[in-house]
Design an enzyme around this catalytic site. Structure first.
Site, PDB file in Angstrom:
ATOM      1  N   GLY A  90       0.876  -1.104  -0.119  1.00 44.27           N
ATOM      2  CA  GLY A  90       0.004   0.059  -0.081  1.00 44.27           C
ATOM      3  C   GLY A  90       0.824   1.224  -0.197  1.00 44.27           C
ATOM      4  O   GLY A  90       2.023   1.211   0.166  1.00 44.27           O
ATOM      5  N   ASP A  94      -1.158  11.836  -0.127  1.00 42.77           N
ATOM      6  CA  ASP A  94      -2.127  12.675   0.274  1.00 42.77           C
ATOM      7  C   ASP A  94      -1.974  14.133  -0.060  1.00 42.77           C
ATOM      8  O   ASP A  94      -1.208  14.798   0.118  1.00 42.77           O
ATOM      9  CB  ASP A  94      -2.148  12.677   1.931  1.00 42.77           C
ATOM     10  CG  ASP A  94      -2.311  11.489   2.782  1.00 42.77           C
ATOM     11  OD1 ASP A  94      -2.652  10.270   1.670  1.00 42.77           O
ATOM     12  OD2 ASP A  94      -2.274  11.170   3.915  1.00 42.77           O
ATOM     13  N   GLN A 147     -11.234  10.347   4.460  1.00 42.53           N
ATOM     14  CA  GLN A 147     -10.411  11.183   5.255  1.00 42.53           C
ATOM     15  C   GLN A 147      -9.809  12.379   4.593  1.00 42.53           C
ATOM     16  O   GLN A 147      -9.713  11.932   3.306  1.00 42.53           O
ATOM     17  CB  GLN A 147      -9.154  10.243   5.504  1.00 42.53           C
ATOM     18  CG  GLN A 147      -7.935  11.010   5.997  1.00 42.53           C
ATOM     19  CD  GLN A 147      -8.212  11.735   7.390  1.00 42.53           C
ATOM     20  OE1 GLN A 147      -8.836  11.136   8.301  1.00 42.53           O
ATOM     21  NE2 GLN A 147      -7.602  12.973   7.731  1.00 42.53           N
ATOM     22  N   PHE A 148      -9.952  13.423   4.740  1.00 48.82           N
ATOM     23  CA  PHE A 148      -9.567  14.765   4.461  1.00 48.82           C
ATOM     24  C   PHE A 148      -7.866  14.259   3.681  1.00 48.82           C
ATOM     25  O   PHE A 148      -7.250  13.879   4.301  1.00 48.82           O
ATOM     26  CB  PHE A 148      -9.338  15.963   5.340  1.00 48.82           C
ATOM     27  CG  PHE A 148      -9.153  17.141   4.591  1.00 48.82           C
ATOM     28  CD1 PHE A 148     -10.326  18.050   4.570  1.00 48.82           C
ATOM     29  CD2 PHE A 148      -8.069  17.694   4.321  1.00 48.82           C
ATOM     30  CE1 PHE A 148      -9.753  19.550   3.979  1.00 48.82           C
ATOM     31  CE2 PHE A 148      -7.644  18.722   3.548  1.00 48.82           C
ATOM     32  CZ  PHE A 148      -8.723  19.775   3.579  1.00 48.82           C
ATOM     33  N   GLY A 149      -8.068  14.746   2.327  1.00 45.33           N
ATOM     34  CA  GLY A 149      -6.790  14.601   1.593  1.00 45.33           C
ATOM     35  C   GLY A 149      -6.310  13.113   1.194  1.00 45.33           C
ATOM     36  O   GLY A 149      -5.401  12.758   0.677  1.00 45.33           O
ATOM     37  N   GLN A 150      -7.451  12.357   1.102  1.00 45.88           N
ATOM     38  CA  GLN A 150      -7.199  10.815   0.628  1.00 45.88           C
ATOM     39  C   GLN A 150      -8.356  10.193  -0.068  1.00 45.88           C
ATOM     40  O   GLN A 150      -8.800   9.076  -0.026  1.00 45.88           O
ATOM     41  CB  GLN A 150      -7.073   9.868   1.893  1.00 45.88           C
ATOM     42  CG  GLN A 150      -5.902  10.092   2.842  1.00 45.88           C
ATOM     43  CD  GLN A 150      -5.566   8.770   3.764  1.00 45.88           C
ATOM     44  OE1 GLN A 150      -6.529   8.487   4.446  1.00 45.88           O
ATOM     45  NE2 GLN A 150      -4.429   8.347   3.666  1.00 45.88           N
ATOM     46  N   TYR A 153      -6.678   7.168  -1.638  1.00 47.08           N
ATOM     47  CA  TYR A 153      -6.417   6.225  -0.889  1.00 47.08           C
ATOM     48  C   TYR A 153      -7.798   5.685  -0.599  1.00 47.08           C
ATOM     49  O   TYR A 153      -7.927   4.330  -0.233  1.00 47.08           O
ATOM     50  CB  TYR A 153      -5.444   6.725   0.419  1.00 47.08           C
ATOM     51  CG  TYR A 153      -5.091   5.481   1.401  1.00 47.08           C
ATOM     52  CD1 TYR A 153      -4.096   4.940   1.132  1.00 47.08           C
ATOM     53  CD2 TYR A 153      -5.741   5.614   2.760  1.00 47.08           C
ATOM     54  CE1 TYR A 153      -3.561   3.845   1.994  1.00 47.08           C
ATOM     55  CE2 TYR A 153      -5.381   4.923   3.551  1.00 47.08           C
ATOM     56  CZ  TYR A 153      -4.161   3.678   3.253  1.00 47.08           C
ATOM     57  OH  TYR A 153      -3.859   2.955   4.174  1.00 47.08           O
ATOM     58  N   TYR A 185      -4.375   3.883  12.804  1.00 43.62           N
ATOM     59  CA  TYR A 185      -3.027   4.467  12.644  1.00 43.62           C
ATOM     60  C   TYR A 185      -2.178   3.609  13.526  1.00 43.62           C
ATOM     61  O   TYR A 185      -2.492   3.382  14.614  1.00 43.62           O
ATOM     62  CB  TYR A 185      -3.033   5.985  13.089  1.00 43.62           C
ATOM     63  CG  TYR A 185      -4.077   6.862  12.121  1.00 43.62           C
ATOM     64  CD1 TYR A 185      -3.355   7.625  11.126  1.00 43.62           C
ATOM     65  CD2 TYR A 185      -5.384   6.950  12.156  1.00 43.62           C
ATOM     66  CE1 TYR A 185      -4.054   8.488  10.312  1.00 43.62           C
ATOM     67  CE2 TYR A 185      -6.124   7.689  11.257  1.00 43.62           C
ATOM     68  CZ  TYR A 185      -5.323   8.348  10.432  1.00 43.62           C
ATOM     69  OH  TYR A 185      -5.884   9.285   9.423  1.00 43.62           O
ATOM     70  N   VAL A 186      -1.197   3.205  12.905  1.00 44.39           N
ATOM     71  CA  VAL A 186      -0.126   2.360  13.300  1.00 44.39           C
ATOM     72  C   VAL A 186       0.899   2.970  13.442  1.00 44.39           C
ATOM     73  O   VAL A 186       1.308   3.934  12.609  1.00 44.39           O
ATOM     74  CB  VAL A 186      -0.168   1.041  12.290  1.00 44.39           C
ATOM     75  CG1 VAL A 186       0.816  -0.055  12.819  1.00 44.39           C
ATOM     76  CG2 VAL A 186      -1.522   0.461  12.042  1.00 44.39           C
TER      77      VAL A 186
END
Ligand code: CAA
Length: 246
Positions: A90, A94, A147-150, A153, A185-186
């Site tokens: 992946g 963004d 998600q904002f900006g994605q 993705y 979130y990792v």
């Protein structure tokens, strides 16, 4: 998982490494797919070996169908048949949609979504013939909630759910399960690449109060990859510290 062979794309990242180690601990053999430099992969392999993990590494660009065909031929010649696929490759680029270029859209869609077709298509008939398979697609909380900006993705990650459920229907009767997981979130390079102030805002929104550890994602994948999870198919497992519940 004893005696099973797993193919993990995106295997050299922290999540891929944690999955590889978890699978090996449970008795599987692991092949990771990488498209980066051989030197980087060899250094990674050596480090894993020193820490007790023997992991095979093969080179393929998962955005390229022909490349994946060659990879499958290589595996057929040199390894046991693939029982487990973890589609983990992946990437993110963004940027708000009004500024997004076709390249940014295509790059993310090719890597995060087309790769599921390019890789899985190579092994599905073998799994059907042998009557066994476990396919786990790594989606994202941002595929579930946006998600904002994605836009790129989130489209790819959300597309994975349709792929997962449709393929699950097609292969259920052959002993093959197809599931997705949606990590939040990792502690990974990807999340560390977000601007620090935004990272802080994100962590503040996670009820558990921290980022996920890669091992926590790996454990959930191992659960779905187990022979004992035969009745779980077409499902999605959220692993997000409570940031999104549905
Ligand atoms: N919600 C609402 N508004 C936001 C916003 C948000 N989350 N983030 C930025 N904005 C606002 C800004 O305040 C700014 O407003 P003004 O114009 O009024 O000043 C405006 O939007 C900025 O817009 P831009 O067009 O300039 O934004 P940009 O193209 O520079 O992109 C960004 C900004 C890079 C997307 C930045 O917001 C960002 O990094 N966001 C985080 C994205 C994110 O969470 N990525 C996850 C990566 S990890 C991952 O994806 C793994 C996983 O699976 C979970």
């Amino acid at each position: 998982m004893k005696g099973r062979t797993a193919l993990i794309t995106g295997g050299l990242g922290v999540i891929g490494t944690a999955i590889s180690r978890e699978f090996i601990n449970l008795g599987a053999k692991v092949i990771v797919v990488d498209r980066g430099s051989k030197e980087k992969a060899q250094a990674w392999q050596t480090q894993q070996k020193e820490e007790g993990y023997e992991i095979a590494c093969i080179y393929a660009d998962v955005t390229n169908y022909d490349n994946c065909c060659d990879m499958a031929k290589n595996i057929e010649k040199n390894f046991n048949p693939i029982d487990i696929i973890v589609n983990g490759a992946g990437t993110i680029q963004d940027v708000s949609f009004r500024k997004m270029t076709p390249e940014q859209w295509n790059h993310v869609l090719h890597t995060d979504l087309d790769s599921l077709f390019n890789v899985t298509r190579q092994f599905i008939n073998g799994m059907i013939e042998r009557g066994y398979g476990r396919i786990i697609n790594i989606s994202s909380v941002n595929g579930e909630k946006g998600q904002f900006g994605q836009t790129n993705y989130a489209s790819a990650k959300s597309g994975m759910y349709g792929f997962t459920k449709s393929l699950a229907l097609e292969v259920a009767k052959y002993g093959i399960t197809v599931n997705s997981i949606s990590p939040g979130y990792v502690e990974s390079k990807m999340v560390m690449s977000i601007a620090e102030d935004i990272q802080k805002q994100i962590i503040a929104q996670i009820p558990v109060g921290r980022l996920a550890k890669p091992e926590e994602i790996a454990w959930a994948i191992a659960f779905l990859a187990s022979e004992r999870s035969a009745f779980i198919t077409g499902s999605n497992l959220a692993i997000n510290g409570g940031i999104h519940m549905y």
